[in-house]
Design a protein around this motif. Structure first.
Motif, PDB file in Angstrom:
ATOM      1  N   ILE A 181       0.875  -1.169   0.000  1.00 24.72           N
ATOM      2  CA  ILE A 181       0.000   0.000   0.000  1.00 24.72           C
ATOM      3  C   ILE A 181       0.915   1.223   0.000  1.00 24.72           C
ATOM      4  N   SER A 182       0.782   2.090  -0.974  1.00 24.58           N
ATOM      5  CA  SER A 182       1.667   3.252  -1.070  1.00 24.58           C
ATOM      6  C   SER A 182       0.884   4.527  -0.820  1.00 24.58           C
ATOM      7  N   GLN A 183       1.522   5.468  -0.157  1.00 23.60           N
ATOM      8  CA  GLN A 183       0.897   6.760   0.111  1.00 23.60           C
ATOM      9  C   GLN A 183       1.997   7.807   0.226  1.00 23.60           C
ATOM     10  N   GLN A 184       1.619   9.079   0.221  1.00 21.70           N
ATOM     11  CA  GLN A 184       2.614  10.132   0.316  1.00 21.70           C
ATOM     12  C   GLN A 184       3.273  10.131   1.688  1.00 21.70           C
ATOM     13  N   SER A 185       4.558  10.364   1.670  1.00 22.96           N
ATOM     14  CA  SER A 185       5.307  10.395   2.919  1.00 22.96           C
ATOM     15  C   SER A 185       5.043  11.698   3.660  1.00 22.96           C
ATOM     16  N   LEU A 186       5.292  11.687   4.970  1.00 19.10           N
ATOM     17  CA  LEU A 186       5.166  12.890   5.791  1.00 19.10           C
ATOM     18  C   LEU A 186       6.453  13.704   5.794  1.00 19.10           C
ATOM     19  N   GLN A 187       7.438  13.230   5.039  1.00 16.11           N
ATOM     20  CA  GLN A 187       8.700  13.960   4.970  1.00 16.11           C
ATOM     21  C   GLN A 187       8.501  15.270   4.199  1.00 16.11           C
ATOM     22  N   SER A 188       9.509  16.136   4.290  1.00 15.36           N
ATOM     23  CA  SER A 188       9.407  17.447   3.637  1.00 15.36           C
ATOM     24  C   SER A 188       9.347  17.323   2.122  1.00 15.36           C
ATOM     25  N   ASP A 189       9.969  16.266   1.598  1.00 16.00           N
ATOM     26  CA  ASP A 189       9.948  16.058   0.159  1.00 16.00           C
ATOM     27  C   ASP A 189       8.583  15.471  -0.231  1.00 16.00           C
ATOM     28  N   GLU A 190       7.728  16.299  -0.818  1.00 18.13           N
ATOM     29  CA  GLU A 190       6.374  15.868  -1.112  1.00 18.13           C
ATOM     30  C   GLU A 190       6.309  14.796  -2.183  1.00 18.13           C
ATOM     31  N   SER A 191       7.389  14.623  -2.941  1.00 17.88           N
ATOM     32  CA  SER A 191       7.371  13.604  -3.994  1.00 17.88           C
ATOM     33  C   SER A 191       7.732  12.220  -3.452  1.00 17.88           C
ATOM     34  N   ALA A 192       8.229  12.160  -2.205  1.00 20.79           N
ATOM     35  CA  ALA A 192       8.624  10.863  -1.638  1.00 20.79           C
ATOM     36  C   ALA A 192       7.388  10.039  -1.294  1.00 20.79           C
ATOM     37  N   LEU A 193       7.529   8.738  -1.412  1.00 16.22           N
ATOM     38  CA  LEU A 193       6.447   7.821  -1.093  1.00 16.22           C
ATOM     39  C   LEU A 193       6.867   6.885   0.027  1.00 16.22           C
ATOM     40  N   ARG A 194       5.944   6.619   0.930  1.00 16.78           N
ATOM     41  CA  ARG A 194       6.184   5.619   1.952  1.00 16.78           C
ATOM     42  C   ARG A 194       5.404   4.369   1.561  1.00 16.78           C
ATOM     43  N   THR A 195       6.060   3.227   1.585  1.00 25.18           N
ATOM     44  CA  THR A 195       5.434   1.975   1.184  1.00 25.18           C
ATOM     45  C   THR A 195       5.182   1.108   2.405  1.00 25.18           C
ATOM     46  N   ILE A 196       3.933   0.726   2.589  1.00 29.22           N
ATOM     47  CA  ILE A 196       3.560  -0.193   3.661  1.00 29.22           C
ATOM     48  C   ILE A 196       3.451  -1.584   3.058  1.00 29.22           C
ATOM     49  N   VAL A 197       4.169  -2.540   3.650  1.00 32.58           N
ATOM     50  CA  VAL A 197       4.211  -3.901   3.127  1.00 32.58           C
ATOM     51  C   VAL A 197       3.414  -4.827   4.040  1.00 32.58           C
ATOM     52  N   LEU A 198       2.454  -5.539   3.481  1.00 34.20           N
ATOM     53  CA  LEU A 198       1.665  -6.514   4.220  1.00 34.20           C
ATOM     54  C   LEU A 198       2.093  -7.910   3.809  1.00 34.20           C
ATOM     55  N   ALA A 199       2.541  -8.706   4.760  1.00 30.11           N
ATOM     56  CA  ALA A 199       3.007 -10.058   4.474  1.00 30.11           C
ATOM     57  C   ALA A 199       2.024 -11.071   5.044  1.00 30.11           C
ATOM     58  N   SER A 200       1.754 -12.134   4.299  1.00 28.46           N
ATOM     59  CA  SER A 200       0.861 -13.175   4.812  1.00 28.46           C
ATOM     60  C   SER A 200       1.572 -14.048   5.841  1.00 28.46           C
ATOM     61  N   GLU A 201       2.883 -14.092   5.790  1.00 25.16           N
ATOM     62  CA  GLU A 201       3.631 -14.869   6.780  1.00 25.16           C
ATOM     63  C   GLU A 201       5.043 -14.319   6.899  1.00 25.16           C
ATOM     64  N   ILE A 202       5.520 -14.194   8.126  1.00 24.88           N
ATOM     65  CA  ILE A 202       6.885 -13.738   8.391  1.00 24.88           C
ATOM     66  C   ILE A 202       7.600 -14.787   9.234  1.00 24.88           C
ATOM     67  N   ARG A 203       8.820 -15.144   8.825  1.00 24.75           N
ATOM     68  CA  ARG A 203       9.607 -16.132   9.554  1.00 24.75           C
ATOM     69  C   ARG A 203      10.875 -15.481  10.092  1.00 24.75           C
ATOM     70  N   LEU A 204      11.172 -15.774  11.345  1.00 24.71           N
ATOM     71  CA  LEU A 204      12.419 -15.344  11.968  1.00 24.71           C
ATOM     72  C   LEU A 204      13.136 -16.576  12.494  1.00 24.71           C
ATOM     73  N   THR A 205      14.364 -16.815  12.024  1.00 23.05           N
ATOM     74  CA  THR A 205      15.109 -18.004  12.449  1.00 23.05           C
ATOM     75  C   THR A 205      16.551 -17.630  12.748  1.00 23.05           C
ATOM     76  N   VAL A 206      17.181 -18.471  13.564  1.00 22.60           N
ATOM     77  CA  VAL A 206      18.624 -18.323  13.733  1.00 22.60           C
ATOM     78  C   VAL A 206      19.274 -18.742  12.427  1.00 22.60           C
ATOM     79  N   THR A 207      20.463 -18.249  12.184  1.00 22.18           N
ATOM     80  CA  THR A 207      21.082 -18.463  10.870  1.00 22.18           C
ATOM     81  C   THR A 207      21.412 -19.931  10.609  1.00 22.18           C
TER      82      THR A 207
END
Length: 432
Positions: free
Chosen positions: A35-61
């Motif tokens: 989901i992309s929307q305008q960033s709150l930064q001073s640069d009005e052309s910048a975009l902030r991207t929100i990423v939605l994941a159906s599953e996230i894995r965290l493991t030791v290496t």
């Protein structure tokens, strides 16, 4: 942890992986939704991207061998059957389970999370979604592999949902090494629902042992029958969703319609699975087809002889083919007989359960209203007139569908009968 994702917004993200600042390996499974929307930064052309994941894995290496898995269960309230020394004091009583997974034993238990008491009070007061318990699968005592665990957790959540009358799911799992330390976390976007409860087995202490027996009995039955009876393709979820209406979360008529859909799905799936030919028709379709033209001619001729307009007579004669459809009452009778469910039979002076359910279904399907609303004043009705009768009809239907689900899952133990919601009865056998 902060993550900065740079992506071409015209090409959907497929996956994301990398190392966290603490040295854990992070990866996503399945595709990502952005989901992309305008960033709150001073640069009005910048975009902030929100990423939605159906599953996230965290493991030791370099993860070691896994000897156990913990699953976080939402909205499962229960009382334990025995003590467990490996759990903290506030989790001490657990629900010990030995499940038959395709002929292989899967051993584990369900324990309460430390904040169980608070979560329980919140669910009873305002509903919502809360992690209340953890399912612990002990691979060292089982004959299954780690790859089997997710399916085991899925099926167990499904049968526990039937027992509690609310949707139960797992949303995270933790893999453990031989010393019990976590070596991998998975956070999964599984389907959850707000808590609501019309339980067939309660979370009270007297139902602790019956809940264990229920889980161990229905688990292999669900595995065997889920595909044939569409338990994972709508029938069970429709049934659980139907219980929302009595709690004011949707119109009661809509909930009752969901009960009829669930019953139809189960009845037709069961009869197809048993290969009962011709259960949907009164006589064999080929034999009826040979009579169809003569029947249409006779009906049309009879009607025109009564001075009915030819166009109207043809319309009525064109529906003669529907005469061979088996009444829904007959289909239900075959279902109840096949699953060994004793119900009230029709008599000269009263409708039986199959006929009454079929009448409720026909009224809802054709008018969108309950029998107590559509029956004219003065005409006999099995339920009270008005809204009181609507509620009576709904709970009659729910009680019958409850029993059908329990028998399809090979259960015949104690359960709560909600036919009279003001005075629910604890009965000892489903089939009686």
């Amino acid at each position: 942890m902060s993550a900065y994702v740079f992506a071409n917004l015209f090409s959907p993200l497929r996956s994301f992986s990398g190392l966290t600042t603490s040295g854990l390996y992070l990866e996503t499974n399945d595709r990502l939704y952005t989901i992309s929307q305008q960033s709150l930064q001073s640069d009005e052309s910048a975009l902030r991207t929100i990423v939605l994941a159906s599953e996230i894995r965290l493991t030791v290496t370099e993860p070691p061998a896994i000897t156990g898995v913990r699953y976080g269960l939402t909205n499962f309230l229960f009382d334990g059957t025995e003590a467990c020394d490996s759990e903290p004091r506030d989790r001490q009583r657990v629900l010990r389970l030995k499940l038959d997974y395709l002929g292989k034993p899967a051993v584990g238990y369900i324990c309460k999370i430390p904040s169980y008491s608070s979560a329980r009070k919140t669910l009873h007061a305002v509903g919502g979604i809360q992690v209340t318990a953890e399912l612990v699968v002990d691979l060292s005592l089982s004959e299954i592999t780690g790859d089997d665990c997710d399916r085991i957790a899925d099926v167990l959540c499904r049968v526990l949902s039937v027992a509690r009358g609310t949707h139960i799911a797992w949303i995270y799992k933790v893999s453990l090494d031989s010393t019990g330390n976590p070596v991998a976390h998975v956070h999964s976007n599984n389907v959850t629902r707000n808590y609501h409860s019309l339980p067939l087995l309660s979370d009270n202490p007297e139902d602790a042992e019956p809940t264990r027996v229920f889980a161990e009995t229905t688990f292999p039955a669900y595995l065997e029958k889920s595909s044939e009876y569409m338990l994972d393709r709508g029938s069970l979820d429709t049934y659980l969703e139907a219980k929302l209406g009595v709690l004011g979360q949707e119109y009661l008529e809509m909930s009752a319609l969901k009960l009829t859909v669930a019953m139809e799905m189960l009845a037709h799936a069961y009869l197809r699975a048993k290969r009962l030919e011709g259960y949907e028709t009164i006589m064999p379709p080929d034999d009826f087809q040979n009579c169809l033209q003569d029947l249409e001619t006779v009906v049309e001729g009879c009607l025109t002889a009564k001075n009915l307009k030819p166009k109207t007579a043809r319309r009525i004669a064109g529906r003669v083919k529907e005469l061979n459809n088996a009444p829904f009452k007959d289909i239900l009778d075959q279902l109840f007989k096949g699953i060994d469910l004793n119900v009230v039979r029709s008599s000269k002076n009263a409708m039986g359960d199959a006929e009454l359910f079929a009448c409720c279904r026909n009224s809802l399907a054709h008018t969108g209203q309950f029998l107590s609303t559509t029956r004219p004043p003065g005409k006999p009705c099995p339920f009270a007139q008005g809204s009181a009768g609507n509620k009576q009809a709904y709970f009659f239907m729910q009680s019958l569908v409850d029993r059908v689900f329990l028998r399809l899952l090979d259960y015949d133990g104690p359960y709560i009968d909600w036919r009279n919601p003001n005075d629910p009865k604890r009965r000892m056998h489903v089939k009686e």
